[in-house]
Design a protein around this motif. Structure first.
Motif, mmCIF file in Angstrom:
data_model
loop_
_atom_site.group_PDB
_atom_site.id
_atom_site.type_symbol
_atom_site.label_atom_id
_atom_site.label_comp_id
_atom_site.label_asym_id
_atom_site.label_seq_id
_atom_site.Cartn_x
_atom_site.Cartn_y
_atom_site.Cartn_z
ATOM 1 N N PRO A 52 0.839 -1.204 0.000
ATOM 2 C CA PRO A 52 0.000 0.000 0.000
ATOM 3 C C PRO A 52 0.869 1.248 0.000
ATOM 4 C CG PRO A 52 0.018 -1.033 2.168
ATOM 5 C CD PRO A 52 0.720 -1.979 1.246
ATOM 6 N N VAL A 53 0.276 2.350 -0.402
ATOM 7 C CA VAL A 53 1.054 3.569 -0.589
ATOM 8 C C VAL A 53 1.729 4.027 0.697
ATOM 9 C CG1 VAL A 53 -0.912 5.119 -0.191
ATOM 10 C CG2 VAL A 53 1.012 5.866 -1.628
ATOM 11 N N HIS A 54 1.095 3.802 1.853
ATOM 12 C CA HIS A 54 1.699 4.290 3.100
ATOM 13 C C HIS A 54 2.958 3.521 3.477
ATOM 14 C CE1 HIS A 54 -0.894 1.004 4.704
ATOM 15 N NE2 HIS A 54 0.036 0.894 5.626
ATOM 16 N N ARG A 55 3.229 2.401 2.807
ATOM 17 C CA ARG A 55 4.446 1.646 3.073
ATOM 18 C C ARG A 55 5.545 1.916 2.047
ATOM 19 N NH1 ARG A 55 2.814 -4.398 5.352
ATOM 20 N NH2 ARG A 55 1.642 -3.656 7.175
ATOM 21 N N LEU A 56 5.242 2.700 1.057
ATOM 22 C CA LEU A 56 6.269 3.094 0.108
ATOM 23 C C LEU A 56 7.174 4.147 0.725
ATOM 24 C CD1 LEU A 56 4.221 3.526 -3.207
ATOM 25 C CD2 LEU A 56 5.817 1.668 -2.670
ATOM 26 N N PRO A 57 8.398 4.282 0.214
ATOM 27 C CA PRO A 57 9.221 5.423 0.627
ATOM 28 C C PRO A 57 8.505 6.727 0.268
ATOM 29 C CG PRO A 57 10.546 3.790 -0.534
ATOM 30 C CD PRO A 57 9.108 3.372 -0.699
ATOM 31 N N GLU A 58 8.964 7.828 0.815
ATOM 32 C CA GLU A 58 8.317 9.122 0.600
ATOM 33 C C GLU A 58 8.180 9.437 -0.886
ATOM 34 O OE1 GLU A 58 8.849 13.847 1.864
ATOM 35 O OE2 GLU A 58 10.373 12.352 2.395
ATOM 36 N N LEU A 59 6.991 9.884 -1.275
ATOM 37 C CA LEU A 59 6.731 10.243 -2.659
ATOM 38 C C LEU A 59 7.212 11.665 -2.934
ATOM 39 C CD1 LEU A 59 3.090 8.879 -3.112
ATOM 40 C CD2 LEU A 59 5.225 7.772 -3.813
ATOM 41 N N ASN A 60 7.809 11.860 -4.106
ATOM 42 C CA ASN A 60 8.272 13.180 -4.522
ATOM 43 C C ASN A 60 7.914 13.416 -5.976
ATOM 44 O OD1 ASN A 60 9.965 14.415 -2.238
ATOM 45 N ND2 ASN A 60 10.782 12.333 -2.359
ATOM 46 N N LEU A 61 7.639 14.665 -6.319
ATOM 47 C CA LEU A 61 7.381 15.064 -7.692
ATOM 48 C C LEU A 61 8.624 15.729 -8.249
ATOM 49 C CD1 LEU A 61 3.843 16.715 -7.297
ATOM 50 C CD2 LEU A 61 4.389 14.328 -7.766
ATOM 51 N N GLN A 62 9.055 15.268 -9.406
ATOM 52 C CA GLN A 62 10.220 15.845 -10.065
ATOM 53 C C GLN A 62 9.794 16.365 -11.428
ATOM 54 O OE1 GLN A 62 13.403 12.973 -10.199
ATOM 55 N NE2 GLN A 62 13.342 12.574 -7.998
ATOM 56 N N ILE A 63 9.970 17.653 -11.650
ATOM 57 C CA ILE A 63 9.619 18.243 -12.940
ATOM 58 C C ILE A 63 10.574 17.739 -14.014
ATOM 59 C CG2 ILE A 63 9.469 20.398 -14.236
ATOM 60 C CD1 ILE A 63 8.626 21.799 -11.705
ATOM 61 N N VAL A 64 10.017 17.360 -15.143
ATOM 62 C CA VAL A 64 10.834 16.898 -16.270
ATOM 63 C C VAL A 64 11.601 18.078 -16.846
ATOM 64 C CG1 VAL A 64 10.726 15.937 -18.609
ATOM 65 C CG2 VAL A 64 9.286 14.984 -16.789
ATOM 66 N N THR A 65 12.879 17.857 -17.097
ATOM 67 C CA THR A 65 13.756 18.870 -17.678
ATOM 68 C C THR A 65 14.171 18.437 -19.083
ATOM 69 O OG1 THR A 65 15.765 17.824 -16.835
ATOM 70 C CG2 THR A 65 14.621 19.391 -15.367
ATOM 71 N N LYS A 66 14.924 19.280 -19.761
ATOM 72 C CA LYS A 66 15.444 18.899 -21.075
ATOM 73 C C LYS A 66 16.266 17.627 -20.986
ATOM 74 C CE LYS A 66 15.559 23.476 -23.279
ATOM 75 N NZ LYS A 66 16.429 24.507 -23.916
ATOM 76 N N ALA A 67 16.990 17.488 -19.892
ATOM 77 C CA ALA A 67 17.859 16.320 -19.736
ATOM 78 C C ALA A 67 17.071 15.040 -19.517
ATOM 79 C CB ALA A 67 18.820 16.549 -18.570
ATOM 80 N N THR A 68 15.870 15.130 -18.930
ATOM 81 C CA THR A 68 15.095 13.927 -18.626
ATOM 82 C C THR A 68 13.861 13.777 -19.516
ATOM 83 O OG1 THR A 68 13.851 15.105 -16.890
ATOM 84 C CG2 THR A 68 15.855 13.923 -16.226
ATOM 85 N N SER A 69 13.676 14.696 -20.459
ATOM 86 C CA SER A 69 12.497 14.663 -21.322
ATOM 87 C C SER A 69 12.418 13.375 -22.129
ATOM 88 C CB SER A 69 12.501 15.872 -22.264
ATOM 89 O OG SER A 69 11.389 15.850 -23.129
ATOM 90 N N GLY A 70 13.540 12.949 -22.683
ATOM 91 C CA GLY A 70 13.548 11.735 -23.490
ATOM 92 C C GLY A 70 13.145 10.508 -22.699
ATOM 93 N N LEU A 71 13.574 10.430 -21.438
ATOM 94 C CA LEU A 71 13.212 9.291 -20.591
ATOM 95 C C LEU A 71 11.716 9.276 -20.322
ATOM 96 C CD1 LEU A 71 14.205 6.872 -18.910
ATOM 97 C CD2 LEU A 71 14.479 8.468 -16.978
ATOM 98 N N TRP A 72 11.139 10.444 -20.010
ATOM 99 C CA TRP A 72 9.694 10.529 -19.772
ATOM 100 C C TRP A 72 8.935 10.081 -21.022
ATOM 101 C CZ3 TRP A 72 5.148 12.660 -21.422
ATOM 102 C CH2 TRP A 72 4.097 12.794 -20.492
ATOM 103 N N ASN A 73 9.343 10.593 -22.174
ATOM 104 C CA ASN A 73 8.681 10.222 -23.434
ATOM 105 C C ASN A 73 8.753 8.717 -23.675
ATOM 106 O OD1 ASN A 73 8.295 12.951 -23.796
ATOM 107 N ND2 ASN A 73 9.903 13.187 -25.325
ATOM 108 N N GLU A 74 9.907 8.129 -23.363
ATOM 109 C CA GLU A 74 10.088 6.690 -23.601
ATOM 110 C C GLU A 74 9.188 5.857 -22.698
ATOM 111 O OE1 GLU A 74 13.596 3.303 -23.311
ATOM 112 O OE2 GLU A 74 14.185 5.405 -23.604
ATOM 113 N N TYR A 75 9.098 6.218 -21.421
ATOM 114 C CA TYR A 75 8.198 5.502 -20.516
ATOM 115 C C TYR A 75 6.754 5.575 -21.014
ATOM 116 C CZ TYR A 75 11.196 4.345 -16.483
ATOM 117 O OH TYR A 75 12.123 3.787 -15.644
ATOM 118 N N ILE A 76 6.332 6.769 -21.410
ATOM 119 C CA ILE A 76 4.948 6.938 -21.858
ATOM 120 C C ILE A 76 4.702 6.152 -23.148
ATOM 121 C CG2 ILE A 76 3.284 8.608 -22.767
ATOM 122 C CD1 ILE A 76 3.573 8.728 -19.752
ATOM 123 N N GLU A 77 5.611 6.208 -24.075
ATOM 124 C CA GLU A 77 5.458 5.469 -25.327
ATOM 125 C C GLU A 77 5.406 3.969 -25.089
ATOM 126 O OE1 GLU A 77 5.235 4.106 -29.215
ATOM 127 O OE2 GLU A 77 4.679 6.016 -28.300
#
Length: 243
Positions: A52-77
């Motif tokens: 369950p979510v309460h047993r996961l490590p702390e959740l964080n939001l990381q904004i996609v940057t130019k350096a990580t844009s390709g990785l985000w696109n690949e996961y979604i594709e």
């Protein structure tokens, strides 16, 4: 093996951990692939996480940057049933991590120009919509990675985003959005996690595509989708109807 798999395994896409039943692979097949995106080992499936979510490590939001844009696109594709498609206009994309592990991805872009359920819910005129549409942001992609089986994760992520996105959007565009929208395809999903995160369903699309009520020959009839919204400001109607 799973490498270069063109089907999405059963996952909790926008369904808050539900959806791990035996779904036929064809349901998740993508008829068109973004051929600009090469699948690599960076997005290969990982060991299944079941908690369950309460047993996961702390959740964080990381904004996609130019350096990580390709990785985000690949996961979604690779894992989203709609695949990758560039988001129109202003946009923000996020990786959601639990500790060091990516568990989910979300993308936000320009709002739909018009959709009757949303527009009736707001009660604005054509001129008001034209003037203030930029104050609505569309949740265009939301993906829980298929090896993550975590009850309440999706609704928790949505809650984190609704608190974080207005500031992020303002910092990037000097605009503070007052309403979020999303479209959930009815024949695939029930929008369970949006409901759990206090989004409101305001109606459904007509499935008539871009040409509206009188489609001509050659028009592609699109799937009917439920329209969900989330007010980011208690005075959202007043702000959206201002001229």
């Amino acid at each position: 093996g799973w490498k270069n798999q063109r089907y999405v395994v059963p996952c909790c896409y926008a369904e808050d951990g539900k959806g791990w039943g035996d779904m036929p692979a064809a349901l998740y097949s993508k008829t068109k692939r973004d051929r600009r995106i090469k699948l690599t080992s960076a997005t290969d499936p990982q060991s299944r996480v079941v908690c369950p979510v309460h047993r996961l490590p702390e959740l964080n939001l990381q904004i996609v940057t130019k350096a990580t844009s390709g990785l985000w696109n690949e996961y979604i594709e690779r894992y989203h049933y709609l695949g990758h498609k560039p988001l129109p206009g202003a946009q923000l994309r996020y990786f959601i991590t639990a500790g060091e592990q990516i568990v989910a991805l979300a993308g936000f872009g320009a709002a739909a120009w018009q959709t009757a359920p949303r527009d009736q819910f707001i009660g604005w005129t054509h001129d008001q919509r034209k003037a203030n549409l930029h104050l609505i942001v569309n949740n265009a992609r939301f993906l829980i990675l298929p090896w993550i089986q975590s009850k309440n994760l999706a609704s928790k992520v949505l809650s984190l985003i609704t608190h974080r996105l207005p500031d992020d959007w303002h910092n990037k565009y000097n605009i503070r959005p007052v309403l979020l929208e999303t479209f959930v395809q009815k024949d695939r999903f029930a929008g369970t996690c949006y409901k759990a995160a206090n989004w409101q369903i305001v109606g459904e699309t007509k499935g008539r595509g871009k040409l509206g009520a009188n489609p001509k020959k050659g028009t592609v009839i699109v799937p009917i989708k439920d329209v969900w919204v989330y007010p980011l400001d208690q005075n959202f109607r007043t702000l959206l109807k201002s001229t």
